[in-house]
Scaffold this motif. Structure first.
Motif: not given
Length: 401
Positions: A1-10, A284-289, A298-310
């Motif tokens: 997985m090698e996402l860059t911002h060209a592949q992500i849209d909002d 891609v960094g290690a997943t954080l919980y 601006g996003v609510l990350v609930r307790r126990g949910e993982g966040v992976t750093s691109g």
């Protein structure tokens, strides 16, 4: 997985601060952080931890455990990959403190003459054999192996054998990688015995000395010492070797930037940092919980949910870097907005200074002291290999010098 911002849209930002994703070879969905500010915030926030067991009410081992299950690594071997990497807080500080002396910037800087000799010897041997070689296996691996063996204290007579066990471990083949771990662990145990009897200026001696001088609750067990040395061997060879190979390929793809560097060699340290931003040593960094509900980007990350750093995506963030897709070896990062290829916060890579120095010395040898490096195959013939939960890297880079 090698996402860059060209592949992500909002629609509101041009790219999403967090997206819901499932990493390859895993089952648990995570939040994938892609924006520089969001990644940096997550990595520096103590409310996020790497060890899912520290989250109240959490079940399972998380993404890291799923990747190790997929790799077929038995539980008793996981200490060699999890120590330091998947611990947090005071326990992480305790372990990290014992290895920091060996990787202090001043001590690493003192290694420059030795690294220059290693690089020169490898280059001379290549030229003597005709000048065609694979950057990954024929240059990066020998250099990184020799340097980390010097730091740890592996005796010269043992290095070929130790290198073989490292290759066995990194092969991923079931009949090779577990015996490779066993042999390396036994060797490290014996090395610690020898250094206990006759200390030297190396990491093995540092660990013994540091632990002996520490308070009772800060000391290392023998098994922790073995696991720490194993981890440093593992992370001190393959990741910098793959990054170096990608960096060389990137320079070959950008001859105008190589010309700029040759015209102004003093740019080399800055060029190394730009290559780290442009390529990223780890994508891609290690997943954080989250240990509690946390608002992130601006996003609510609930307790126990993982966040992976691109990390690659963050290093290509147009909100932080002008023309982020363009390689510019003269790029100067704004204060506080440098690349995060080595991570950020408590888990920032211990070996960053060493990796910078090795890359600088090798690029100086291949591109500044010489001006003839070219691909030995067609560009489209190069193949890449993927690593679960990270990204893809060149399988080989055949060149002529």
């Amino acid at each position: 997985m090698e996402l860059t911002h060209a592949q992500i849209d909002d629609t509101s930002h041009g790219y999403a601060p967090l997206i819901r994703a499932t990493l390859p070879q895993t089952q648990s969905p995570v939040w994938l952080a892609t924006r520089y500010d969001v990644v940096k915030a997550a990595l520096g926030d103590s409310r996020f931890v790497r060890d899912l067991a520290r989250v109240p009410g959490a079940e399972g081992g998380g993404v890291a455990a799923e990747l190790l299950d997929e790799a077929g690594l038995p539980a008793e071997y996981r200490q060699y990959l999890e120590i330091l990497v998947l611990v947090d807080g005071p326990e992480h500080t305790r372990l990290r403190t014992h290895v920091m002396r060996a990787f202090a910037p001043r001590r690493i800087a003192a290694l420059r003459p030795r690294i220059e000799r290693i690089v020169q010897d490898v280059a001379d041997e290549i030229v003597a054999k005709g000048g065609e070689f694979d950057v990954l296996r024929g240059f990066a691996y020998p250099v990184m192996t020799s340097v980390i063996c010097d730091i740890i204290g592996v005796e010269g007579a043992d290095r070929d054998q130790v290198s073989g066990w490292i290759r066995d471990y990194e092969s991923g083949e079931p009949d090779r990688f577990l015996p490779g771990i066993d042999h390396l662990a036994a060797y490290i145990d014996g090395l610690l015995d020898r250094r206990a009897a006759a200390p030297a200026e190396d990491l093995a001696s540092d660990l013994l000395r540091s632990s002996a001088e520490a308070g009772p609750d800060q000391q290392l067990t023998r098994q922790e010492m073995i696991a720490l040395v194993f981890l440093l061997i593992n992370t001190g060879i393959a990741p910098p070797a793959f990054f170096l190979t990608d960096a060389v390929l990137t320079l070959l793809d950008h001859p105008e930037e190589v010309a700029k560097l040759r015209a102004e060699p003093a740019l080399l340290p800055r060029a190394v940092q730009e290559l780290l931003r442009h390529v990223s040593a780890v994508r891609v960094g290690a997943t954080l919980y989250a240990t509690e509900d946390v608002e992130l980007g601006g996003v609510l990350v609930r307790r126990g949910e993982g966040v992976t750093s691109g990390l690659l995506a963050a290093n290509r963030d147009p909100g932080t870097f002008a023309e982020p897709a363009r390689l510019d070896l003269s790029r100067e990062a704004a204060r506080g907005a440098g690349h995060i290829a080595y991570g950020h916060g408590a888990h920032r890579c211990i070996g960053a200074a060493l990796a910078n120095l090795q890359t600088e010395v090798i690029l100086d040898q291949l591109f500044l002291k010489r001006d003839s490096l070219t691909l030995a195959v067609e560009r489209d013939a190069l193949e890449r290999i993927g690593f679960a939960g990270d990204g893809t890297y060149p399988m080989a880079l055949p060149v002529r010098i």
